[in-house]
Design an enzyme around this catalytic site. Structure first.
Site, mmCIF file in Angstrom:
data_model
loop_
_atom_site.group_PDB
_atom_site.id
_atom_site.type_symbol
_atom_site.label_atom_id
_atom_site.label_comp_id
_atom_site.label_asym_id
_atom_site.label_seq_id
_atom_site.Cartn_x
_atom_site.Cartn_y
_atom_site.Cartn_z
ATOM 1 N N LYS A 116 46.105 80.639 -70.389
ATOM 2 C CA LYS A 116 46.865 80.372 -71.368
ATOM 3 C C LYS A 116 45.474 80.670 -72.490
ATOM 4 O O LYS A 116 45.539 81.198 -73.710
ATOM 5 C CB LYS A 116 47.153 78.953 -71.808
ATOM 6 C CG LYS A 116 48.573 78.529 -70.482
ATOM 7 C CD LYS A 116 49.263 77.636 -71.380
ATOM 8 C CE LYS A 116 47.728 76.315 -70.747
ATOM 9 N NZ LYS A 116 48.334 76.111 -69.442
ATOM 10 N N ARG A 138 53.424 69.818 -74.048
ATOM 11 C CA ARG A 138 53.187 69.294 -72.833
ATOM 12 C C ARG A 138 55.092 68.678 -72.316
ATOM 13 O O ARG A 138 54.679 68.303 -71.026
ATOM 14 C CB ARG A 138 52.135 68.912 -71.787
ATOM 15 C CG ARG A 138 51.502 70.026 -71.035
ATOM 16 C CD ARG A 138 49.651 68.623 -71.107
ATOM 17 N NE ARG A 138 49.205 69.393 -69.777
ATOM 18 C CZ ARG A 138 48.326 70.415 -70.830
ATOM 19 N NH1 ARG A 138 47.399 70.579 -71.717
ATOM 20 N NH2 ARG A 138 47.329 71.088 -69.635
ATOM 21 N N ARG A 181 38.287 79.052 -60.889
ATOM 22 C CA ARG A 181 37.473 78.881 -62.070
ATOM 23 C C ARG A 181 36.396 78.052 -61.942
ATOM 24 O O ARG A 181 35.697 77.669 -62.599
ATOM 25 C CB ARG A 181 38.480 78.701 -63.139
ATOM 26 C CG ARG A 181 38.022 77.895 -64.950
ATOM 27 C CD ARG A 181 39.499 77.871 -65.585
ATOM 28 N NE ARG A 181 39.667 76.907 -65.046
ATOM 29 C CZ ARG A 181 40.954 76.233 -65.937
ATOM 30 N NH1 ARG A 181 41.141 76.898 -66.477
ATOM 31 N NH2 ARG A 181 41.499 74.787 -64.907
ATOM 32 N N ARG A 205 34.262 70.462 -65.043
ATOM 33 C CA ARG A 205 35.133 70.254 -65.656
ATOM 34 C C ARG A 205 35.211 68.955 -65.182
ATOM 35 O O ARG A 205 35.281 68.991 -63.533
ATOM 36 C CB ARG A 205 36.551 70.534 -65.854
ATOM 37 C CG ARG A 205 36.433 71.836 -66.927
ATOM 38 C CD ARG A 205 37.862 72.520 -67.265
ATOM 39 N NE ARG A 205 38.873 71.547 -67.108
ATOM 40 C CZ ARG A 205 39.530 72.008 -67.523
ATOM 41 N NH1 ARG A 205 40.093 73.719 -68.553
ATOM 42 N NH2 ARG A 205 41.487 71.059 -67.760
ATOM 43 N N ARG A 211 48.236 67.929 -61.435
ATOM 44 C CA ARG A 211 48.030 68.869 -62.725
ATOM 45 C C ARG A 211 49.360 69.808 -62.307
ATOM 46 O O ARG A 211 50.094 69.478 -63.407
ATOM 47 C CB ARG A 211 47.026 69.521 -63.356
ATOM 48 C CG ARG A 211 45.970 68.343 -64.232
ATOM 49 C CD ARG A 211 44.436 68.591 -64.488
ATOM 50 N NE ARG A 211 44.171 70.660 -64.800
ATOM 51 C CZ ARG A 211 42.950 70.811 -64.399
ATOM 52 N NH1 ARG A 211 42.506 70.575 -62.883
ATOM 53 N NH2 ARG A 211 42.880 71.761 -64.893
HETATM 54 P P1 ADP Z 1 44.511 72.959 -67.569
HETATM 55 O O1 ADP Z 1 44.054 73.573 -67.119
HETATM 56 O O2 ADP Z 1 45.569 71.830 -66.820
HETATM 57 O O3 ADP Z 1 45.851 73.755 -68.387
HETATM 58 P P2 ADP Z 1 44.340 71.344 -70.379
HETATM 59 O O4 ADP Z 1 42.276 72.082 -70.899
HETATM 60 O O5 ADP Z 1 45.375 72.265 -71.320
HETATM 61 O O6 ADP Z 1 44.139 71.790 -68.252
HETATM 62 O O7 ADP Z 1 44.368 70.363 -70.674
HETATM 63 C C1 ADP Z 1 43.305 69.284 -69.828
HETATM 64 C C2 ADP Z 1 43.822 68.156 -69.531
HETATM 65 O O8 ADP Z 1 43.703 67.163 -71.101
HETATM 66 C C3 ADP Z 1 45.135 67.858 -69.129
HETATM 67 O O9 ADP Z 1 45.412 67.386 -67.353
HETATM 68 C C4 ADP Z 1 46.202 65.878 -70.161
HETATM 69 O O10 ADP Z 1 44.955 65.057 -69.649
HETATM 70 C C5 ADP Z 1 44.874 66.346 -70.897
HETATM 71 N N1 ADP Z 1 45.987 66.625 -72.256
HETATM 72 C C6 ADP Z 1 45.661 68.765 -73.000
HETATM 73 N N2 ADP Z 1 46.898 68.879 -73.354
HETATM 74 C C7 ADP Z 1 48.003 66.912 -73.914
HETATM 75 C C8 ADP Z 1 48.898 67.128 -73.821
HETATM 76 N N3 ADP Z 1 49.343 67.545 -75.453
HETATM 77 N N4 ADP Z 1 49.736 65.788 -73.430
HETATM 78 C C9 ADP Z 1 49.286 65.247 -73.015
HETATM 79 N N5 ADP Z 1 47.893 65.561 -72.188
HETATM 80 C C10 ADP Z 1 46.839 66.747 -72.569
#
Ligand code: ADP
Length: 190
Positions: free
Chosen positions: A13, A88, A127, A135, A146
């Site tokens: 994404k 989400r 990654r 991270r 996740r």
């Molecule tokens: P990933 O690479 O796992 O898709 P993101 O960078 O999108 O991760 O998000 C990292 C973290 O931020 C998530 O695991 C969650 O804790 C939090 N987070 C991000 N977006 C949301 C959301 N829309 N609702 C709730 N928590 C979120």
């Protein structure tokens, strides 16, 4: 143009959103990036969500929806935006609907990046190894969490948007350029 990019962690994404920013002149709203920035800056929100992020759990729907609602009002979002990592949950999707309606805006499309979930762990682990900025949530436990959270709470959005005839799917297993080309083809129809 207002888009949602939907797909599990590691689906690409962020990569595709970055490209769409360059080609379509719209901004990328990555909730993960926003939350990580808040953690790094030790803001009130950052302190509140730090441990949740590390564990790979979701922050509350209310918190993330209010962050997004405020961000969409910024001047740079006027031409459109790509939502990356939001919504989400079904509750977030309902809230998004409501807040866009209040702002007199509508979504143009939801682009789903379809990937083989079996190889996701491998992709994210690569990654994590190669990324300059580590991270806190790129560890095995958090990754598994996740992916589980995605399949329980986020994957129902595929049906949700499909029923509204808004879902457009691309094969996220292809190369970055091929996926990008597929997305461009899709977007030329909306
Ligand atoms: P990933 O690479 O796992 O898709 P993101 O960078 O999108 O991760 O998000 C990292 C973290 O931020 C998530 O695991 C969650 O804790 C939090 N987070 C991000 N977006 C949301 C959301 N829309 N609702 C709730 N928590 C979120």
């Amino acid at each position: 143009m207002r888009l949602i990019l939907l797909g599990p962690p590691g689906a690409g994404k962020g990569t595709q959103a970055g490209r769409l920013v360059a080609t379509h002149g719209i901004v990328q709203l990555s909730t993960g990036d926003m939350l990580r920035a808040a953690v790094a800056a030790e803001t009130e929100v950052g302190l509140k969500v730090k441990d949740v992020l590390t564990r790979g759990e979701l922050v509350s729907d209310d918190l993330i929806c209010s962050i997004i609602s405020d961000r969409i009002d910024d001047h740079d979002c006027a031409k459109g935006f790509i939502l990356d990592g939001f919504p989400r949950t079904i509750a977030q999707a309902d809230a998004l609907d409501e807040l866009l309606e209040k702002k007199d805006q509508r979504l143009d499309a939801v682009v789903q990046l379809k990937v083989d979930e079996g190889i996701l762990l491998e992709r994210i682990e690569t990654r994590a190894r190669e990324s300059a900025q580590a991270r806190s949530d790129d560890n095995a436990d958090s990754l598994k969490k996740r992916l589980a959270v995605y399949s329980e709470q986020t994957s129902p959005l595929v049906d949700y948007y499909s029923k509204r005839n808004m879902l457009m799917s691309v094969d996220g297993m292809k190369s970055v350029d091929e996926v990008a080309a597929e997305i461009d083809t899709i977007l030329s129809t909306v």
